[in-house]
Motif scaffolding. Structure first.
Motif, short mmCIF file in Angstrom:
data_model
loop_
_atom_site.label_atom_id
_atom_site.label_comp_id
_atom_site.label_asym_id
_atom_site.label_seq_id
_atom_site.Cartn_x
_atom_site.Cartn_y
_atom_site.Cartn_z
N SER A 147 16.51 -11.28 16.01
CA SER A 147 15.79 -10.14 15.27
C SER A 147 16.88 -9.15 14.98
N ASP A 148 17.91 -8.86 15.65
CA ASP A 148 19.06 -7.96 15.30
C ASP A 148 20.07 -8.37 14.31
N GLY A 149 20.03 -9.76 14.04
CA GLY A 149 20.97 -10.29 13.29
C GLY A 149 22.24 -10.94 13.63
N ALA A 150 22.43 -10.44 15.09
CA ALA A 150 23.56 -11.17 15.58
C ALA A 150 23.95 -12.37 15.77
N PHE A 151 23.02 -13.14 15.83
CA PHE A 151 23.04 -14.49 16.19
C PHE A 151 22.43 -15.37 15.26
N VAL A 152 22.83 -16.66 14.66
CA VAL A 152 22.36 -17.36 13.78
C VAL A 152 22.37 -18.75 14.42
N ALA A 153 21.21 -19.57 14.17
CA ALA A 153 21.29 -21.06 14.76
C ALA A 153 20.97 -21.95 13.64
N PHE A 154 21.62 -23.06 13.57
CA PHE A 154 21.23 -24.21 12.59
C PHE A 154 21.19 -25.48 13.26
N ALA A 183 29.09 -21.72 19.44
CA ALA A 183 28.69 -22.84 20.37
C ALA A 183 28.12 -23.81 19.65
N GLU A 184 27.95 -25.12 20.18
CA GLU A 184 27.49 -26.35 19.59
C GLU A 184 26.84 -27.15 20.98
N PHE A 185 25.68 -27.57 20.58
CA PHE A 185 24.81 -28.31 21.50
C PHE A 185 24.39 -29.59 20.93
N ARG A 186 24.00 -30.48 21.65
CA ARG A 186 23.82 -32.22 21.34
C ARG A 186 22.57 -32.47 21.96
N GLN A 230 23.84 -25.64 16.31
CA GLN A 230 24.85 -24.69 16.23
C GLN A 230 24.48 -23.04 16.24
N ILE A 231 25.39 -22.45 17.10
CA ILE A 231 25.07 -20.83 17.14
C ILE A 231 26.56 -20.36 16.58
#
Length: 223
Positions: free
Chosen positions: A188-195, A213-216, A202-203
């Motif tokens: 909401s504050d634009g500080a983080f994006v996730a794909f 960071a990256e998670f699988r 990925q963050i």
């Protein structure tokens, strides 16, 4: 039931008349069940038909307060509706071709739209005035999201993900990947994006675009 079919077809008066026929006389046993009362309530609720589109509607988006609904269609038309009255606030030819995604920042009064013409366009949510374009995609845009304050946005196509600084109309990060489905969201504050792509999440930093960071965790491709 026949009354439900009539109501679903938009003929509330005939549905209501059919239900009235089932009302018992004062000296008769009332055998009406829950379904009758449910349909009676439906028939007495106002229904609004929002008329304007001349092509199939492809995407809908409410504002957070629910007072405005934005719709778009296959020909690139965009409409904003007053949900209380059912009236059209404004409409515009927004794109050449199908509009696939919409994103709203109600606090900033910003609407974003994108689709098959590979452009992300910025609109005034309240007046429908065009306030700029975000250009980076070479393929139809599939995902679009904006922060609550309207400062940051993210968009994706089949091979790339873009993080935007909305006020400057510039991308802060362009990330290329292999062909495949991609989804995205922004805090909401634009500080983080996730794909999400290829079973990975990925963050990224919403300001610099740097990967944090990256998670699988997924066994199949993320949709």
């Amino acid at each position: 039931s026949q009354a439900l079919l009539l109501w679903e077809g938009g003929d509330s008066p005939r549905a209501k008349a059919l239900l009235q026929e089932q009302m018992p006389a004062s000296d008769k046993l009332d055998i009406r069940g829950f379904e009758w009362y449910y349909l009676w309530k439906l028939c007495n609720q106002p229904r609004k038909l929002l008329q304007g589109h001349r092509a199939p509607v492809t995407v809908l988006r409410f504002t957070a307060e629910g007072d405005t609904l934005v719709s778009a269609d296959e020909t690139g038309m965009i409409y904003a509706w007053d949900t209380a009255t059912g009236s059209c606030k404004w409409f515009v030819k927004g794109h050449n071709g199908k509009v696939s995604v919409l994103a709203i920042s109600e606090r900033a009064g910003v609407l974003l739209s994108a689709g098959d013409d590979r452009l992300c366009r910025i609109w005034s949510l309240h007046e429908g005035e065009k306030n700029g374009e975000l250009r980076a995609h070479t393929l139809p845009v599939k995902t679009l999201a904006i922060s609550s304050d309207g400062s940051r946005a993210v968009s994706t196509d089949a091979v790339s993900q873009v993080i935007w600084d909305v006020p400057s109309r510039r991308s802060t990060r362009l990330i290329l990947g292999s062909l495949g489905n991609t989804c995205a969201t922004i805090s909401s504050d634009g500080a983080f994006v996730a794909f999400g792509r290829d079973r990975r999440v990925q963050i990224h930093d919403g300001h610099t675009g740097g990967r944090l960071a990256e998670f699988r965790p997924h066994e199949s491709e993320i949709a």
